[in-house]
Design an enzyme around this catalytic site. Structure first.
Site, PDB file in Angstrom:
ATOM      1  CB  SER A  18      -0.878  -0.003   1.263  1.00 36.09           C
ATOM      2  OG  SER A  18      -1.444   1.273   1.472  1.00 36.09           O
ATOM      3  CE1 TYR A  59      -3.360   0.009   4.812  1.00 31.11           C
ATOM      4  CE2 TYR A  59      -3.865  -2.309   5.134  1.00 31.11           C
ATOM      5  CZ  TYR A  59      -3.618  -1.233   4.293  1.00 31.11           C
ATOM      6  OH  TYR A  59      -3.621  -1.421   2.938  1.00 31.11           O
ATOM      7  CE  LYS A 118      -1.349  -4.603   3.381  1.00 26.70           C
ATOM      8  NZ  LYS A 118      -1.543  -5.921   2.751  1.00 26.70           N
TER       9      LYS A 118
END
Ligand code: WQD
Length: 333
Positions: A124, A149, A153
């Site tokens: 992302s 989050y 990643k």
């Protein structure tokens, strides 16, 4: 080629499965159905006209991974399986690290056991944190992520870099998505998050449908043309095609670790997105200006040159297409 798609029943995963099937790949899906509906497999088969093999389960379970690799000659894996709600990750960091990081450790362990070393990983643009510049290139520094989050990643990207440096037989493509929105033109599949949507487009479509009363525009005092946040929205079908291009790169070149931004290179503000949606749907969106959301950044959009030059990847769908297809899906749901 036989492709294992983890999280293949999710928003981006399901659209990618259809593109894989349209390109004559054989698709095996592993999904725990935690963030998708269980009739999604039938819809993928209906829209592609082809069958898929579906295994319900969780990547943290080595047994189901071993079963899949024993029963299928897997040539490559596309790993989508992850939780992806920024706000939720701040409340549940341990669940996010367990689900988004530990599962990848299990996956690559089993892949190595079966000598399958081609992996496309769903990353992302959040890994750039507050970007040092826009448009963002793959050479921009990563880190300074503002939520678990995004940090999950970042951790996986580091793990995959270390894995590749330890064994150059691996063939890895890391794809950094910008803001995926829209839906398959049929309106049969699309973005349907559990509960109140955190991302803007599903929130807009639910306001347009009357399920939610008003969109809060999180801040109009950013240093952007109209003061609202600017993002690089990419049609989910274009994004799915980007995965086919990445797979083709791994098939053709092999033995490498490649990192690509998948975006359009065009940033749009929240107010521009609302305006585009109203034009595409013919529906007025009720909104009000609200305080900034914690963790948000002013601008985030890509420089898509590297994916264009090395993958031949060019997005085809406009912001109007994204809005029209998102509304078509919502109005049919
Ligand atoms: C977009 C813009 C908000 C909701 C995150 C993740 C990214 C990816 C997409 C998974 C911002 C504004 C939003 C609302 C608003 N996740 N907004 N009102 O935060 O850019 O990216 O989701 O794939 O990895 O970081 O997406 O859709 O939440 O926000 O004004 O109700 O819309 O401030 O400017 P974001 P978003």
């Amino acid at each position: 080629m036989n492709i294992l798609v983890t999280g293949g029943c999710g928003y981006i995963g399901s659209h990618t499965c259809i593109e894989l099937l349209n390109n004559n790949y054989n698709v095996i899906i592993l999904d725990n159905l935690s963030n998708s509906k269980n009739n999604i497999v039938e819809k993928i088969e209906c829209l592609s006209g082809k069958k898929v093999k579906f295994y319900e389960g969780d990547m943290i379970d080595k047994n189901i991974l071993r079963k899949i690799f024993k029963e299928n000659n897997i040539d490559a894996v596309i790993d989508f399986a992850a939780f992806k709600a920024v706000g939720e990750s701040i409340i549940k960091p341990v669940e996010y690290y367990k689900n988004n990081v530990s599962t990848v450790l299990e996956l690559v362990t089993i892949m190595k056991e079966f000598n399958c070393k081609k992996l496309v990983f769903s990353s992302s643009a959040t890994v750039y944190g507050a970007p040092e510049k826009v448009p963002i290139t793959e050479e921009c520094k990563i880190g300074g992520t503002t939520n678990p989050y995004g940090t999950s990643k970042l951790f996986v990207e580091q793990i995959l870099n270390d894995l590749y440096n330890s064994d150059k037989e691996w063939d890895i493509a890391i794809l950094r998505y910008f803001n995926p929105i829209g839906a398959h033109e049929s309106g049969l599949i699309g973005e349907e998050p559990n509960g109140i949507p955190a991302n803007i487009m599903p929130f807009i479509t639910k306001v347009a449908k009357g399920e939610l009363s008003c969109l809060n525009v999180f801040g109009d005092d950013y240093d952007t043309p109209d003061g609202t946040g600017v993002r690089d929205y990419i049609h989910v079908v274009d994004l799915a095609v980007g995965h086919i291009k990445a797979l083709e790169k791994l098939e053709k070149e092999g033995k490498g670790l490649y990192i690509y931004n998948l975006g359009t290179g065009q940033g749009y503000s929240v107010l521009e997105l609302i305006d585009a949606f109203e034009k595409a749907s013919g529906i007025k969106v009720n909104y009000k200006i609200a305080p900034r959301r914690a963790g948000d950044i002013a601008e985030c959009y890509s420089d898509p040159t590297k994916a264009r030059e090395e993958l031949g990847f060019v997005t085809k769908k406009s912001l109007e297409d994204m809005c029209k297809d998102a509304w078509n899906f919502e109005s049919k749901s």
